[in-house]
Design an enzyme around this catalytic site. Structure first.
Site, PDB file in Angstrom:
ATOM      1  CG  ASP A 193     -14.394 -16.972 -24.388  1.00  0.00           C
ATOM      2  OD1 ASP A 193     -14.140 -15.996 -23.646  1.00  0.00           O
ATOM      3  OD2 ASP A 193     -14.009 -17.056 -25.563  1.00  0.00           O
ATOM      4  CG  HIS A 223      -9.620 -19.439 -25.171  1.00  0.00           C
ATOM      5  ND1 HIS A 223     -10.234 -18.531 -24.348  1.00  0.00           N
ATOM      6  CD2 HIS A 223      -9.786 -18.984 -26.443  1.00  0.00           C
ATOM      7  CE1 HIS A 223     -10.760 -17.557 -25.081  1.00  0.00           C
ATOM      8  NE2 HIS A 223     -10.511 -17.803 -26.356  1.00  0.00           N
ATOM      9  CE1 TYR A 277     -16.642 -17.150 -27.893  1.00  0.00           C
ATOM     10  CE2 TYR A 277     -18.242 -17.459 -29.661  1.00  0.00           C
ATOM     11  CZ  TYR A 277     -17.020 -17.006 -29.222  1.00  0.00           C
ATOM     12  OH  TYR A 277     -16.165 -16.394 -30.092  1.00  0.00           O
TER      13      TYR A 277
END
Length: 262
Positions: free
Chosen positions: A150, A253, A107
Site C-alpha cells: 500500500d 482495499h 506500507y
DNA sequence: ATGGTTGTTCCACAA
C-alpha cells in the site's frame, strides 16, 4: 515455475483472518503480502494460515497500528527490514526466495488530510518516507526484486475516479505523484500492474464512508506491484480482485495480483 | 463546506 503473488491491505489481520483464508483458498496465491495487520507478530494467527498450507511467514508488527506480513506456501527467509524515518514503525519487511528473488512489502504513511508539510506533520512524514525509499534504492540498485504494498499514492489520472477532483486530495497531489516517480526511477522499478493493464480506470481502494462504494465507484489505485527490469518481462496475469471489496466485513482495499515466471 | 465509516485502544487517534 510461475509464482503467483498478491498484495492486500487487510486492515486488521486478526479481525479478518476468516477472509484471508477465503482469499487463500479461492485464489491460491503462492505468496500473500499484507499491510495494516495492526498486530504484534506473536498475535498474528499464523497457525490458522499454516493449516491452509501457508507454512512460512515473515512479519513485522506493533500494537494497534501499521504492521506488514508475508505469508507463503513456498520457502522464503527473512531478509530484514528498514526502520524508515527512525520511528520504530512496522512499515517494511523483506523476504528472499530460494532462487534469490527479493520481495519488499511496504506500507507507506497515509499522510493525513492537509497536503502541506508546514501545517500537517503527517504529510511531511509521508514525503520524508518516500525520500528515504528513493535514496535507499538509489544506493542499492536492486536486482531480481519485487516491491509490493500500500503505497498510499494513486499516480495516474486513470488511477482515480476523478483526476480533477483529487488534485488537492492527499494520495493524488502532484507533489506526491512526482515523489513516487523519483522512488520508481531510483530503483528502475517497473509498474507491473500498468505494464499488463495499460488502459482504463483501475482502483484498489474504496472508502468505507461511501454509502454504496460499488455504485459510486469513487476508487483509487493505492496498492502496487513493481519489479526490477530483469524480471519484469517474466510478469503477467495482473488483476485486481474488486469483488473482494464486497465480501462480508471487508477491508477497504481489494487485493492486487500478478504472476512471475521465474 | 461538511460529514460520512471502520479498527484498536483507552477514555482518542489513525485511516
Amino acid at each position: 515455475m510461475p509464482l503467483r503473488l498478491a498484495t492486500w491491505n487487510i486492515n486488521s489481520v486478526r479481525l479478518r483472518a476468516p477472509i484471508v483464508l477465503d482469499l487463500l483458498s479461492r485464489h491460491g496465491p503462492d505468496i500473500l503480502c499484507l499491510q495494516e495487520t495492526k498486530s504484534p507478530v506473536e498475535k498474528i494467527p499464523a497457525e490458522v494460515f499454516q493449516a491452509a498450507g501457508y507454512t512460512h511467514m515473515v512479519a513485522r508488527g506493533q500494537k494497534g497500528y501499521n504492521g506488514v506480513a508475508i505469508l507463503s506456501r513456498v520457502p522464503l527467509e527473512d531478509a530484514g527490514h528498514r526502520d524508515f524515518c527512525e520511528r520504530g514503525d512496522a512499515r517494511h519487511v523483506a523476504a528472499r526466495l530460494e532462487d534469490g528473488t527479493l520481495i519488499h512489502n511496504f506500507y507507506v504513511p497515509a499522510g493525513g488530510d492537509e497536503p502541506d508539510r508546514e501545517k500537517n506533520i503527517k504529510f511531511g512524514h509521508k514525503l520524508d518516507f518516500l525520500s528515504e525509499m528513493r535514496d535507499w534504492f538509489h544506493g542499492e540498485a536492486p536486482k531480481r526484486s519485487i516491491l509490493v504494498g500500500d503505497l498510499n499514492i494513486a499516480p495516474r489520472e486513470d488511477d482515480v475516479w476523478s483526476h480533477k477532483a483529487l488534485l488537492k486530495v492527499v494520495s493524488h497531489t502532484p507533489v506526491e505523484v512526482e515523489q513516487l516517480a523519483t522512488v520508481q526511477d531510483s530503483g528502475n522499478w517497473v509498474d507491473i500492474t500498468r505494464k499488463d493493464i495499460p488502459e482504463g480506470q483501475l482502483y484498489s481502494w474504496w472508502s468505507y464512508r461511501a454509502k454504496d462504494w460499488d455504485a459510486a465507484d469513487k476508487g483509487r489505485r493505492l496498492d502496487h506491484i513493481w519489479a526490477t527490469p530483469d524480471i519484469a518481462s517474466a510478469a503477467g496475469a495482473s488483476h485486481i480482485a474488486r469483488d473482494v471489496r464486497g465480501w462480508e466485513k471487508p477491508s477497504d482495499h481489494a487485493p492486487v495480483f500478478a504472476t512471475f515466471d521465474l
